[in-house]
Write an enzyme that holds these catalytic residues in place. Sequence first.
Site, PDB file in Angstrom:
ATOM      1  N   TYR A   1       0.891  -1.166   0.000  1.00  0.00           N
ATOM      2  CA  TYR A   1       0.000   0.000   0.000  1.00  0.00           C
ATOM      3  C   TYR A   1       0.917   1.200   0.000  1.00  0.00           C
ATOM      4  O   TYR A   1       1.936   1.185   0.689  1.00  0.00           O
ATOM      5  CB  TYR A   1      -0.825   0.034   1.296  1.00  0.00           C
TER       6      TYR A   1
ATOM      7  N   HIS B   1     -10.368  -5.489  -7.410  1.00  0.00           N
ATOM      8  CA  HIS B   1     -10.343  -5.761  -5.974  1.00  0.00           C
ATOM      9  C   HIS B   1     -11.486  -6.712  -5.584  1.00  0.00           C
ATOM     10  O   HIS B   1     -12.035  -6.645  -4.488  1.00  0.00           O
ATOM     11  CB  HIS B   1     -10.474  -4.442  -5.199  1.00  0.00           C
TER      12      HIS B   1
HETATM   13  C1  LIG Z   1     -11.309  -9.561   2.470  1.00  0.00           C
HETATM   14  C2  LIG Z   1     -10.434  -9.032   1.373  1.00  0.00           C
HETATM   15  C3  LIG Z   1      -9.339  -8.241   1.702  1.00  0.00           C
HETATM   16  C4  LIG Z   1      -8.491  -7.774   0.696  1.00  0.00           C
HETATM   17  N1  LIG Z   1      -7.358  -7.067   1.035  1.00  0.00           N
HETATM   18  C5  LIG Z   1      -6.483  -6.696   0.065  1.00  0.00           C
HETATM   19  C6  LIG Z   1      -5.247  -6.101   0.406  1.00  0.00           C
HETATM   20  O1  LIG Z   1      -4.915  -5.889   1.578  1.00  0.00           O
HETATM   21  N2  LIG Z   1      -4.419  -5.756  -0.609  1.00  0.00           N
HETATM   22  C7  LIG Z   1      -4.733  -5.982  -1.931  1.00  0.00           C
HETATM   23  O2  LIG Z   1      -3.937  -5.673  -2.823  1.00  0.00           O
HETATM   24  N3  LIG Z   1      -5.899  -6.557  -2.260  1.00  0.00           N
HETATM   25  C8  LIG Z   1      -6.761  -6.946  -1.311  1.00  0.00           C
HETATM   26  N4  LIG Z   1      -7.921  -7.593  -1.654  1.00  0.00           N
HETATM   27  C9  LIG Z   1      -8.212  -7.877  -3.082  1.00  0.00           C
HETATM   28  C10 LIG Z   1      -7.581  -9.208  -3.510  1.00  0.00           C
HETATM   29  O3  LIG Z   1      -6.191  -9.106  -3.607  1.00  0.00           O
HETATM   30  C11 LIG Z   1      -8.095  -9.628  -4.897  1.00  0.00           C
HETATM   31  O4  LIG Z   1      -7.918  -8.570  -5.807  1.00  0.00           O
HETATM   32  C12 LIG Z   1      -9.563 -10.064  -4.885  1.00  0.00           C
HETATM   33  O5  LIG Z   1      -9.875 -10.796  -3.722  1.00  0.00           O
HETATM   34  C13 LIG Z   1      -9.837 -10.914  -6.116  1.00  0.00           C
HETATM   35  O6  LIG Z   1     -11.172 -11.268  -6.191  1.00  0.00           O
HETATM   36  P1  LIG Z   1     -11.779 -12.688  -5.689  1.00  0.00           P
HETATM   37  O7  LIG Z   1     -11.874 -12.590  -4.211  1.00  0.00           O
HETATM   38  O8  LIG Z   1     -13.091 -12.709  -6.373  1.00  0.00           O
HETATM   39  O9  LIG Z   1     -10.836 -13.761  -6.143  1.00  0.00           O
HETATM   40  C14 LIG Z   1      -8.780  -8.068  -0.665  1.00  0.00           C
HETATM   41  C15 LIG Z   1      -9.883  -8.873  -0.982  1.00  0.00           C
HETATM   42  C16 LIG Z   1     -10.693  -9.362   0.024  1.00  0.00           C
HETATM   43  C17 LIG Z   1     -11.850 -10.256  -0.351  1.00  0.00           C
END
Ligand SMILES: Cc1cc2nc3c(=O)[nH]c(=O)nc-3n(C[C@H](O)[C@H](O)[C@H](O)COP(=O)(O)O)c2cc1C
Length: 383
Positions: free
Chosen positions: A135, A281
């Site tokens: 981040y 995301h």
């Molecule tokens: C609960 C949660 C927390 C997440 N936290 C981050 C994070 O800290 N950093 C980040 O780059 N992406 C974060 N993401 C996004 C994931 O890296 C990813 O892009 C996303 O989960 C992909 O979609 P999917 O859950 O449908 O596979 C988060 C996703 C979820 C579900």
Amino acid sequence: MAQEFNTAYPSMDDLRNKAMRRIPKFAFEYLDGGCNEDVNISRNTSEIREVQLQPRYLRNRGINSTKTKVLGMEYDAPFGIAPVGLQGLMWPNSPEILAKAAFAHNIPFILSTVTTMSIERASELTEGNAWFQLYNPAEDELRDDIINRAEAAGCPVLVLLCDVPTFGYRPRDIRNGLALPPKMSVTNILQILGKPTWAYNTLKYGQPTFETLKPYTPEGLNLRQLGQFMDKTFSGRLNEERIKPIRDKWKGKLVLKGVASEQDTQDAIRMGFDGIIVSNHGGRQLDAAQSTINSLSEITAKYSDQIEIMMDSGLRSGPDIARTMASGAKFTFMGRSFLYGCGALGNKGGDHTISMLKTQFKQVMDQLCCERVEDLPKHLITN
Ligand SMILES: Cc1cc2nc3c(=O)[nH]c(=O)nc-3n(C[C@H](O)[C@H](O)[C@H](O)COP(=O)(O)O)c2cc1C
């Protein structure tokens, strides 16, 4: 580690349903939900599933391989574990479970800046193979220190996140009082009491904390002060001025995550990124956004010879991985899926989920009669 899967849970729906029964509601909803009205999250999966593939049965072919190269490294399958913050809240010790399983299966594990395991521990568990997601820190000194630590830990890839200029508007989290970090309201505590395995494991492994950020966090902050500290410490807004010193300093591969447009892809190429992850995301930020499979097709058509293009958001199965690779991705990632696995099966959840996805993906390759992962685009039905 035994690489096998529990036949009682052969699909992601089975894992998700079991996880829902074992994780307290506020934590499950944080993991599972999208933003606003959940339009983008459902569009991601449904539009991947519109992609159709054509088998070629009568060709003389050899044994297929699921090995896949990305950013100069070779993995056993074309998928990896996306960075997820606060993993230990959703299932105690889950970052360790997942990092170990990823390493044993030779697939990439990306550690989030705001998860509950440190860069150093991720590196130890993966023998220096974990990727690190950054981040954007507001202060240069903090940024440089974290980058130095990722380099000292041997991380081969730094993933810079660009799609969180502001937190997503998530009604369930607002209702549950789940700010970052979570507040322990009476309702949340009652939910915890109803999930004894989660509660027992949380006691066993301790209250989850932001392990990578510990050295920078003043001691003795209450939860509200910690939230304010996090807001001050990170600035989601990225621009060329903020990216340049990161590119100059980081000697390994640099990837931009959260790309959803041709313009940002052009900028990423110009700024010297080695790869992008086309991602929204997981539908958690902009409910009006396009599905990633549609963004991917537009971006790969023009830029796949200039930068390595990966994708996440919405994949839940081996066929989804094959559809995405056939649509031009060099590699795929999933976020929620692996936490469903941990929620359902605890310590065995990482191994099981990876084994299941590998088995499903290999079955698609066999069925298509496709020998190499890079040949999947030849099976895409385009009309
Ligand atoms: C609960 C949660 C927390 C997440 N936290 C981050 C994070 O800290 N950093 C980040 O780059 N992406 C974060 N993401 C996004 C994931 O890296 C990813 O892009 C996303 O989960 C992909 O979609 P999917 O859950 O449908 O596979 C988060 C996703 C979820 C579900």
